[in-house]
Write a protein that holds these residues in place. Sequence first.
Motif, PDB file in Angstrom:
ATOM      1  N   ALA A 156       0.862  -1.184   0.000  1.00 13.34           N
ATOM      2  CA  ALA A 156       0.000   0.000   0.000  1.00 13.34           C
ATOM      3  C   ALA A 156       0.893   1.226   0.000  1.00 13.34           C
ATOM      4  O   ALA A 156       2.028   1.185   0.475  1.00 13.34           O
ATOM      5  CB  ALA A 156      -0.932   0.010   1.210  1.00 13.34           C
ATOM      6  N   GLY A 157       0.379   2.310  -0.562  1.00 15.57           N
ATOM      7  CA  GLY A 157       1.158   3.528  -0.592  1.00 15.57           C
ATOM      8  C   GLY A 157       0.399   4.653  -1.271  1.00 15.57           C
ATOM      9  O   GLY A 157      -0.739   4.476  -1.710  1.00 15.57           O
ATOM     10  N   VAL A 158       1.061   5.798  -1.356  1.00 14.09           N
ATOM     11  CA  VAL A 158       0.490   6.978  -2.002  1.00 14.09           C
ATOM     12  C   VAL A 158       1.553   7.566  -2.921  1.00 14.09           C
ATOM     13  O   VAL A 158       2.687   7.800  -2.493  1.00 14.09           O
ATOM     14  CB  VAL A 158       0.039   8.032  -0.981  1.00 14.09           C
ATOM     15  CG1 VAL A 158      -0.553   9.251  -1.694  1.00 14.09           C
ATOM     16  CG2 VAL A 158      -0.966   7.448   0.003  1.00 14.09           C
TER      17      VAL A 158
ATOM     18  N   PRO B 236      -7.411  13.065  -5.822  1.00 12.34           N
ATOM     19  CA  PRO B 236      -7.187  11.786  -5.143  1.00 12.34           C
ATOM     20  C   PRO B 236      -7.969  10.638  -5.791  1.00 12.34           C
ATOM     21  O   PRO B 236      -9.126  10.792  -6.163  1.00 12.34           O
ATOM     22  CB  PRO B 236      -7.673  12.047  -3.716  1.00 12.34           C
ATOM     23  CG  PRO B 236      -8.671  13.152  -3.863  1.00 12.34           C
ATOM     24  CD  PRO B 236      -8.186  14.004  -4.992  1.00 12.34           C
TER      25      PRO B 236
ATOM     26  N   ARG C  85      -8.419   6.243  -5.224  1.00 14.32           N
ATOM     27  CA  ARG C  85      -8.116   5.050  -4.435  1.00 14.32           C
ATOM     28  C   ARG C  85      -8.175   3.832  -5.349  1.00 14.32           C
ATOM     29  O   ARG C  85      -9.210   3.579  -5.987  1.00 14.32           O
ATOM     30  CB  ARG C  85      -9.112   4.910  -3.296  1.00 14.32           C
ATOM     31  CG  ARG C  85      -9.073   6.090  -2.306  1.00 14.32           C
ATOM     32  CD  ARG C  85     -10.362   6.250  -1.551  1.00 14.32           C
ATOM     33  NE  ARG C  85     -11.501   6.517  -2.443  1.00 14.32           N
ATOM     34  CZ  ARG C  85     -12.713   6.843  -2.031  1.00 14.32           C
ATOM     35  NH1 ARG C  85     -12.966   6.945  -0.743  1.00 14.32           N
ATOM     36  NH2 ARG C  85     -13.683   7.063  -2.897  1.00 14.32           N
TER      37      ARG C  85
ATOM     38  N   ALA D 171       0.249   2.242 -10.250  1.00 12.46           N
ATOM     39  CA  ALA D 171       0.234   3.466  -9.447  1.00 12.46           C
ATOM     40  C   ALA D 171       1.074   4.556 -10.104  1.00 12.46           C
ATOM     41  O   ALA D 171       0.685   5.739 -10.132  1.00 12.46           O
ATOM     42  CB  ALA D 171       0.736   3.169  -8.042  1.00 12.46           C
TER      43      ALA D 171
ATOM     44  N   THR E  61      -3.368  11.798  -7.494  1.00 12.29           N
ATOM     45  CA  THR E  61      -2.724  11.328  -6.269  1.00 12.29           C
ATOM     46  C   THR E  61      -3.331   9.971  -5.958  1.00 12.29           C
ATOM     47  O   THR E  61      -4.510   9.871  -5.605  1.00 12.29           O
ATOM     48  CB  THR E  61      -2.962  12.303  -5.109  1.00 12.29           C
ATOM     49  OG1 THR E  61      -2.395  13.578  -5.440  1.00 12.29           O
ATOM     50  CG2 THR E  61      -2.306  11.784  -3.836  1.00 12.29           C
TER      51      THR E  61
ATOM     52  N   SER F  11      -3.791   6.566  -4.000  1.00 10.22           N
ATOM     53  CA  SER F  11      -3.676   5.726  -2.807  1.00 10.22           C
ATOM     54  C   SER F  11      -3.956   4.291  -3.254  1.00 10.22           C
ATOM     55  O   SER F  11      -5.092   3.955  -3.582  1.00 10.22           O
ATOM     56  CB  SER F  11      -4.685   6.160  -1.738  1.00 10.22           C
ATOM     57  OG  SER F  11      -4.472   7.496  -1.348  1.00 10.22           O
ATOM     58  N   TRP F  12      -2.912   3.491  -3.291  1.00  9.20           N
ATOM     59  CA  TRP F  12      -3.050   2.148  -3.865  1.00  9.20           C
ATOM     60  C   TRP F  12      -2.884   1.081  -2.790  1.00  9.20           C
ATOM     61  O   TRP F  12      -2.240   1.286  -1.772  1.00  9.20           O
ATOM     62  CB  TRP F  12      -2.040   1.936  -4.992  1.00  9.20           C
ATOM     63  CG  TRP F  12      -0.600   2.044  -4.554  1.00  9.20           C
ATOM     64  CD1 TRP F  12       0.154   3.182  -4.496  1.00  9.20           C
ATOM     65  CD2 TRP F  12       0.237   0.977  -4.111  1.00  9.20           C
ATOM     66  NE1 TRP F  12       1.416   2.890  -4.037  1.00  9.20           N
ATOM     67  CE2 TRP F  12       1.497   1.555  -3.797  1.00  9.20           C
ATOM     68  CE3 TRP F  12       0.068  -0.391  -3.952  1.00  9.20           C
ATOM     69  CZ2 TRP F  12       2.573   0.786  -3.336  1.00  9.20           C
ATOM     70  CZ3 TRP F  12       1.131  -1.155  -3.478  1.00  9.20           C
ATOM     71  CH2 TRP F  12       2.367  -0.568  -3.190  1.00  9.20           C
ATOM     72  N   GLN F  13      -3.503  -0.065  -3.067  1.00 10.46           N
ATOM     73  CA  GLN F  13      -3.461  -1.190  -2.127  1.00 10.46           C
ATOM     74  C   GLN F  13      -3.498  -2.493  -2.904  1.00 10.46           C
ATOM     75  O   GLN F  13      -4.223  -2.618  -3.901  1.00 10.46           O
ATOM     76  CB  GLN F  13      -4.651  -1.112  -1.160  1.00 10.46           C
ATOM     77  CG  GLN F  13      -4.714  -2.230  -0.144  1.00 10.46           C
ATOM     78  CD  GLN F  13      -5.909  -2.102   0.782  1.00 10.46           C
ATOM     79  OE1 GLN F  13      -6.560  -1.073   0.849  1.00 10.46           O
ATOM     80  NE2 GLN F  13      -6.221  -3.161   1.504  1.00 10.46           N
TER      81      GLN F  13
END
Length: 235
Positions: free
Chosen positions: A35-37, A43, A45, A71, A79, A81-83
Amino acid sequence: MALWRAALLSPVIVPQLVWVRLRASRLPEAAGPRAGVVGHGPPVRVLVLGDSTAAGVGVPTQDEALSGQLAAALGRDFTVSWQVVARSGAVVPDAQAMLARGEGPFDCALICLGLNDAKNGRLQPAFEADYAALLRMLAERFGARSIVCSGLPPARFFTLLPRPLRDVLGARAARFDRVIARLAEAQEGARFLPMDFTDDVSLMAEDGFHPGPQIYADWARHAAAVMRADLMRAR
């Protein structure tokens, strides 16, 4: 190939399966955070969900895997936010269970599932029902507006497997691939991504079964293009 034909070939296929298990190298899942940004802009997700390909088997780190490449590609405009929610060997019900324990919501999801279902002999109707339920779960429970459903690779990419084992798995994968395409077409917000962006089997990982870094990069680039178009339409 029809199931009855596969059964007739079983005296050949069973020894080949044993041979493959003994010969196959067990590559690890990609190392690094799941996970990260990254990026700049509005934004977004993003979820990468699935099996060993979603986990990045075939490359050393998540930066080179599907998650990192996706990502980075989306991060040029958003921006991100990935998981990653993934496990080697996962079938669709496993992904549903992992997702139920995870946290959302997600704007976009990339699904990498189906080959283990085909390989493990799951019946097509059960696979179809489970995959459809997973799409509904992503849309209704997790709010995903863009769901990219990865297709399954053609038989020529299973370079580890001897024939006729390669043909049997390839035929099953092709049937499951058509199921994924049909379900993606029926689900609002879902898109089917065929695995036809390269013919170069030399780009596979050293185990002859998983993608190498260039295939992951191409895969991520195509998935990002679909997600970007969906997100731009929704603005």
